[in-house]
Design a protein around this motif. Sequence first.
Motif, PDB file in Angstrom:
ATOM      1  N   MET A   8     -17.434 -60.792 -14.321  1.00 35.75           N
ATOM      2  CA  MET A   8     -17.649 -61.672 -13.006  1.00 35.75           C
ATOM      3  C   MET A   8     -18.538 -62.780 -13.438  1.00 35.75           C
ATOM      4  O   MET A   8     -19.703 -62.674 -13.978  1.00 35.75           O
ATOM      5  N   ASN A   9     -18.276 -63.925 -12.798  1.00 34.69           N
ATOM      6  CA  ASN A   9     -19.376 -64.942 -12.907  1.00 34.69           C
ATOM      7  C   ASN A   9     -20.793 -64.762 -12.300  1.00 34.69           C
ATOM      8  O   ASN A   9     -20.694 -64.434 -11.176  1.00 34.69           O
ATOM      9  N   ARG A  10     -21.625 -64.829 -13.051  1.00 36.88           N
ATOM     10  CA  ARG A  10     -22.949 -64.518 -12.487  1.00 36.88           C
ATOM     11  C   ARG A  10     -23.242 -65.449 -11.318  1.00 36.88           C
ATOM     12  O   ARG A  10     -24.095 -65.470 -10.389  1.00 36.88           O
ATOM     13  N   ARG A  11     -22.532 -66.852 -11.168  1.00 34.25           N
ATOM     14  CA  ARG A  11     -22.927 -67.709 -10.183  1.00 34.25           C
ATOM     15  C   ARG A  11     -22.256 -67.200  -8.799  1.00 34.25           C
ATOM     16  O   ARG A  11     -22.551 -67.881  -7.797  1.00 34.25           O
ATOM     17  N   LEU A  12     -21.340 -66.385  -8.926  1.00 33.95           N
ATOM     18  CA  LEU A  12     -20.707 -65.933  -7.584  1.00 33.95           C
ATOM     19  C   LEU A  12     -21.433 -64.870  -7.150  1.00 33.95           C
ATOM     20  O   LEU A  12     -21.346 -64.492  -5.908  1.00 33.95           O
ATOM     21  N   LEU A  13     -22.468 -64.230  -8.048  1.00 34.20           N
ATOM     22  CA  LEU A  13     -22.970 -63.053  -7.336  1.00 34.20           C
ATOM     23  C   LEU A  13     -24.040 -63.299  -5.999  1.00 34.20           C
ATOM     24  O   LEU A  13     -24.007 -62.835  -4.994  1.00 34.20           O
ATOM     25  N   PRO A  14     -24.749 -64.467  -6.452  1.00 35.54           N
ATOM     26  CA  PRO A  14     -25.629 -64.853  -4.880  1.00 35.54           C
ATOM     27  C   PRO A  14     -24.588 -65.194  -3.930  1.00 35.54           C
ATOM     28  O   PRO A  14     -25.116 -64.774  -2.631  1.00 35.54           O
ATOM     29  N   LEU A  15     -23.488 -65.838  -3.908  1.00 36.72           N
ATOM     30  CA  LEU A  15     -22.673 -65.990  -2.840  1.00 36.72           C
ATOM     31  C   LEU A  15     -22.186 -64.755  -2.190  1.00 36.72           C
ATOM     32  O   LEU A  15     -22.182 -64.671  -0.851  1.00 36.72           O
ATOM     33  N   LEU A  16     -21.918 -63.750  -2.986  1.00 31.44           N
ATOM     34  CA  LEU A  16     -21.571 -62.571  -2.848  1.00 31.44           C
ATOM     35  C   LEU A  16     -22.626 -61.766  -1.992  1.00 31.44           C
ATOM     36  O   LEU A  16     -22.088 -61.213  -0.699  1.00 31.44           O
ATOM     37  N   ALA A  17     -23.770 -61.762  -2.383  1.00 30.42           N
ATOM     38  CA  ALA A  17     -24.757 -61.095  -1.658  1.00 30.42           C
ATOM     39  C   ALA A  17     -24.956 -61.776  -0.235  1.00 30.42           C
ATOM     40  O   ALA A  17     -25.139 -61.144   0.732  1.00 30.42           O
ATOM     41  N   LEU A  18     -24.866 -63.046  -0.111  1.00 27.97           N
ATOM     42  CA  LEU A  18     -25.237 -63.743   1.039  1.00 27.97           C
ATOM     43  C   LEU A  18     -24.112 -63.736   2.153  1.00 27.97           C
ATOM     44  O   LEU A  18     -24.353 -63.114   3.208  1.00 27.97           O
ATOM     45  N   LEU A  19     -22.910 -63.226   1.529  1.00 32.81           N
ATOM     46  CA  LEU A  19     -21.869 -62.914   2.365  1.00 32.81           C
ATOM     47  C   LEU A  19     -21.912 -61.426   2.930  1.00 32.81           C
ATOM     48  O   LEU A  19     -21.551 -61.244   4.298  1.00 32.81           O
ATOM     49  N   VAL A  20     -22.438 -60.543   2.048  1.00 34.10           N
ATOM     50  CA  VAL A  20     -22.546 -59.212   2.789  1.00 34.10           C
ATOM     51  C   VAL A  20     -23.796 -59.221   3.559  1.00 34.10           C
ATOM     52  O   VAL A  20     -23.712 -58.519   4.725  1.00 34.10           O
ATOM     53  N   ALA A  21     -24.945 -59.849   3.415  1.00 33.40           N
ATOM     54  CA  ALA A  21     -26.033 -59.870   4.372  1.00 33.40           C
ATOM     55  C   ALA A  21     -25.657 -60.414   5.648  1.00 33.40           C
ATOM     56  O   ALA A  21     -25.889 -60.160   6.509  1.00 33.40           O
ATOM     57  N   GLY A  22     -24.766 -61.620   5.682  1.00 34.73           N
ATOM     58  CA  GLY A  22     -24.287 -62.179   6.719  1.00 34.73           C
ATOM     59  C   GLY A  22     -23.525 -61.114   7.632  1.00 34.73           C
ATOM     60  O   GLY A  22     -23.622 -61.168   8.966  1.00 34.73           O
ATOM     61  N   LEU A  23     -22.440 -60.494   6.966  1.00 28.66           N
ATOM     62  CA  LEU A  23     -21.844 -59.493   7.886  1.00 28.66           C
ATOM     63  C   LEU A  23     -22.685 -58.557   8.520  1.00 28.66           C
ATOM     64  O   LEU A  23     -22.246 -58.152   9.740  1.00 28.66           O
ATOM     65  N   LEU A  24     -23.507 -57.802   7.640  1.00 30.84           N
ATOM     66  CA  LEU A  24     -24.513 -56.713   8.226  1.00 30.84           C
ATOM     67  C   LEU A  24     -25.100 -57.467   9.357  1.00 30.84           C
ATOM     68  O   LEU A  24     -25.366 -56.806  10.450  1.00 30.84           O
ATOM     69  N   GLY A  25     -25.773 -58.682   9.237  1.00 34.89           N
ATOM     70  CA  GLY A  25     -26.403 -59.278  10.419  1.00 34.89           C
ATOM     71  C   GLY A  25     -25.745 -59.368  11.515  1.00 34.89           C
ATOM     72  O   GLY A  25     -26.037 -59.170  12.548  1.00 34.89           O
ATOM     73  N   GLY A  26     -24.204 -60.069  11.403  1.00 29.93           N
ATOM     74  CA  GLY A  26     -23.557 -60.128  12.249  1.00 29.93           C
ATOM     75  C   GLY A  26     -23.452 -58.604  13.100  1.00 29.93           C
ATOM     76  O   GLY A  26     -23.208 -58.561  14.426  1.00 29.93           O
ATOM     77  N   LEU A  27     -23.047 -57.645  12.552  1.00 26.96           N
ATOM     78  CA  LEU A  27     -22.809 -56.311  13.129  1.00 26.96           C
ATOM     79  C   LEU A  27     -24.036 -55.873  13.832  1.00 26.96           C
ATOM     80  O   LEU A  27     -24.000 -55.447  14.841  1.00 26.96           O
ATOM     81  N   LEU A  28     -25.216 -55.976  13.295  1.00 25.73           N
ATOM     82  CA  LEU A  28     -26.464 -55.565  14.038  1.00 25.73           C
ATOM     83  C   LEU A  28     -26.659 -56.458  15.344  1.00 25.73           C
ATOM     84  O   LEU A  28     -27.028 -55.958  16.133  1.00 25.73           O
ATOM     85  N   LEU A  29     -26.206 -57.814  15.139  1.00 23.34           N
ATOM     86  CA  LEU A  29     -26.434 -58.702  16.390  1.00 23.34           C
ATOM     87  C   LEU A  29     -25.554 -58.157  17.571  1.00 23.34           C
ATOM     88  O   LEU A  29     -25.709 -58.019  18.708  1.00 23.34           O
ATOM     89  N   TYR A  30     -24.139 -57.586  17.162  1.00 23.22           N
ATOM     90  CA  TYR A  30     -23.150 -57.394  18.008  1.00 23.22           C
ATOM     91  C   TYR A  30     -23.612 -56.156  18.598  1.00 23.22           C
ATOM     92  O   TYR A  30     -23.677 -55.786  20.006  1.00 23.22           O
ATOM     93  N   LEU A  31     -24.109 -54.997  17.867  1.00 20.25           N
ATOM     94  CA  LEU A  31     -24.646 -53.729  18.201  1.00 20.25           C
ATOM     95  C   LEU A  31     -25.873 -54.273  19.250  1.00 20.25           C
ATOM     96  O   LEU A  31     -25.785 -53.415  20.573  1.00 20.25           O
ATOM     97  N   TYR A  32     -26.912 -55.222  19.206  1.00 20.51           N
ATOM     98  CA  TYR A  32     -27.824 -55.321  19.813  1.00 20.51           C
ATOM     99  C   TYR A  32     -27.487 -55.794  21.236  1.00 20.51           C
ATOM    100  O   TYR A  32     -28.012 -55.403  22.258  1.00 20.51           O
ATOM    101  N   LEU A  33     -26.446 -56.588  21.075  1.00 20.94           N
ATOM    102  CA  LEU A  33     -26.010 -57.198  22.547  1.00 20.94           C
ATOM    103  C   LEU A  33     -25.284 -56.426  23.115  1.00 20.94           C
ATOM    104  O   LEU A  33     -25.190 -56.773  24.444  1.00 20.94           O
ATOM    105  N   ASN A  34     -24.595 -55.331  22.788  1.00 21.37           N
ATOM    106  CA  ASN A  34     -23.415 -54.525  23.644  1.00 21.37           C
ATOM    107  C   ASN A  34     -23.873 -53.309  23.849  1.00 21.37           C
ATOM    108  O   ASN A  34     -23.432 -52.528  24.499  1.00 21.37           O
ATOM    109  N   ALA A  35     -24.750 -52.697  22.690  1.00 20.93           N
ATOM    110  CA  ALA A  35     -24.915 -51.183  22.876  1.00 20.93           C
ATOM    111  C   ALA A  35     -25.976 -50.947  23.969  1.00 20.93           C
ATOM    112  O   ALA A  35     -27.016 -51.579  24.202  1.00 20.93           O
TER     113      ALA A  35
END
Length: 387
Positions: free
Chosen positions: A1-28
């Motif tokens: 895997m290209n090392r330049r794609l690793l930061p982008l993948l990490a940012l994508l995973v962090a964004g998904l986790l943040g969105g999930l936490l925000l959804y739980l905070y607003l609806n739970a």
Amino acid sequence: MNRRLLPLLALLVAGLLGGLLLYLYLNARPYQETIDHGPSPQARANPYLAAEMFLRQRGLQIHHANGLEVLPTLKPEQHSLLLLGERSNMTPQQVEQLLDWARAGGRLLFVAEALWNKEAGRSGDLLLDRLHLRQFLSKDLKAPPPDAGKEPYPKLTKLYLEDEDAPAYIGFDTDFHLEDPDNLAQSWANSARATHMMQLSYGKGSVTVLTDAEIWKTPLIAKYDNAWLLWYLSADSDVTLLFDTDHDSLWSLLLKYFPQALVALAALLGLWLWHVGVRHGPMQAPTPKARRQLREHLQASAHFLLRRTGQQGLLHALRQDILRRAQHRHPGFERLTAAEQGQVLARLTRQPDSVISQALAPQPTQRLSSADFSRLVTHLQTLRNAL
């Protein structure tokens, strides 16, 4: 895997986790849920556990007993004895002991458990009959008065107290009615058409009779003024509740949890009894095979035929056998006269005339002696064998 794609993948995973936490905070939304596991084992074993706890909260000393064996240990003064269990096995002596205890100052309360039998002149409830009180079914009473329908709570029992404007309401079973033909009761409590509680002064103490004690079981004790009535009848005294609690016996527990072990134990016990069993007398030796001879079988058969057919049957069978053999040797033998048949038999058998005449003589009607019968059978067998 290209090392330049690793930061982008990490940012994508962090964004998904943040969105999930925000959804739980607003609806739970937090909430509480109560799960009912039913009554505790103590409550299932003791139907009056709530009543005991209620009286203890009022500062009363509460005791529980399973039988009248505790009566000699109970001091009558300032003591209430509540008979809430089944009393069909009570003896007259126990009835007198209870009433003596109440007469000495004790407060006795019990439940009427039998109906009045007019023909027998008693109910069978020894304690109720001893107090000259009777219990009937409410449906067998006369029609209620016209103003009974104006009662606000006709199915509830009302207890009026001095200096009180409103009565207490108790939820007795209205199917039963107490009657006091001798007017011995000092107080009572009625529903619209029946009486469900009576109280009598008895010596230095008192006796209270109820139509049922279900009002003090869980959950009925929490309804109406049921709990208050229990406190009112036992206030300022120590209380002993007498009723049987159901407990599984050792046998029922073994049968429930160890049925295989009980079967094995029964099998072992049966084998042990078979092993130690004592015989009554020596064993009979088998019959020797040397005794089982043909002659014995023939003798047994002859005795059997003699018993079944008699002498005449055996003699008739022998004569018929002789005639059949003579007909075979001399055709037309049956058509000859008796004298001619005798001559033919003499010629064929070479037997003397005396033997032949006895063989052909008519059968005697009377029973022959053993010697005569044996002699005649011998002559007949001699002729048959000669043919």
